[in-house]
Design an enzyme around this catalytic site. Structure first.
Site, PDB file in Angstrom:
ATOM      1  N   ASN A  87      41.315  66.797  43.359  1.00 41.59           N
ATOM      2  CA  ASN A  87      39.892  67.034  43.564  1.00 41.59           C
ATOM      3  C   ASN A  87      39.649  67.575  44.970  1.00 41.59           C
ATOM      4  O   ASN A  87      40.366  67.227  45.905  1.00 41.59           O
ATOM      5  CB  ASN A  87      39.103  65.734  43.372  1.00 41.59           C
ATOM      6  CG  ASN A  87      39.270  65.156  41.987  1.00 41.59           C
ATOM      7  OD1 ASN A  87      39.316  65.883  41.006  1.00 41.59           O
ATOM      8  ND2 ASN A  87      39.375  63.854  41.894  1.00 41.59           N
ATOM      9  N   HIS A 100      45.352  64.508  47.792  1.00 42.72           N
ATOM     10  CA  HIS A 100      46.227  63.687  46.968  1.00 42.72           C
ATOM     11  C   HIS A 100      46.234  64.225  45.548  1.00 42.72           C
ATOM     12  O   HIS A 100      45.231  64.673  45.033  1.00 42.72           O
ATOM     13  CB  HIS A 100      45.814  62.212  46.993  1.00 42.72           C
ATOM     14  CG  HIS A 100      44.373  61.958  46.695  1.00 42.72           C
ATOM     15  ND1 HIS A 100      43.355  62.239  47.595  1.00 42.72           N
ATOM     16  CD2 HIS A 100      43.774  61.415  45.604  1.00 42.72           C
ATOM     17  CE1 HIS A 100      42.196  61.880  47.067  1.00 42.72           C
ATOM     18  NE2 HIS A 100      42.425  61.389  45.859  1.00 42.72           N
TER      19      HIS A 100
END
Length: 121
Positions: A87, A100
């Site tokens: 994201n 991440h």
């Protein structure tokens, strides 16, 4: 960039179920899993969002995907398939501003990946 929960995990200031580590990255199980298998792969270099990835970071970001594939094979779900998600920004659901890679597996996933919350909007 200020310390994030991921920095604290890397520094072992807070516990995590770490499943992989090398000189560039760390992988650990998500504390709020969205699938039967859900772990995160993070770079040890602090990069807030995808928008902050620089040209010199290309190999590092590719390394995160290599780790995801390696762990998928080792954990036995590579052939069944899995989803990877990164994201970027608050509107995309990023809550920790250290890039991440989410790796999710262990169930069928639909497309598009709408959530119940999105369907209600």
């Amino acid at each position: 960039m200020s310390d994030t929960i991921f920095t604290k995990i890397m520094n072992r200031d807070i516990p995590a179920d770490i499943i992989y580590e090398d000189e560039l990255s760390l992988a650990f199980m998500d504390i709020n899993p969205q699938a039967p298998v859900h772990f995160l792969v993070i770079p040890k270099k602090a990069i807030a969002t995808i928008n902050d990835v620089e040209e010199d970071d290309r190999e590092l970001v590719g390394h995160l995907y290599w780790v995801a594939g390696k762990l998928a094979k080792e954990m036995g779900f590579a052939e069944d398939g899995y989803r990877t998600v990164m994201n970027c920004g608050e509107n995309a659901g990023q809550t920790v501003f250290h890039i991440h890679l989410h790796v999710l597996a262990g169930k069928p996933f639909g497309w598009p990946p709408y959530t119940d919350r999105m369907k209600q909007a």
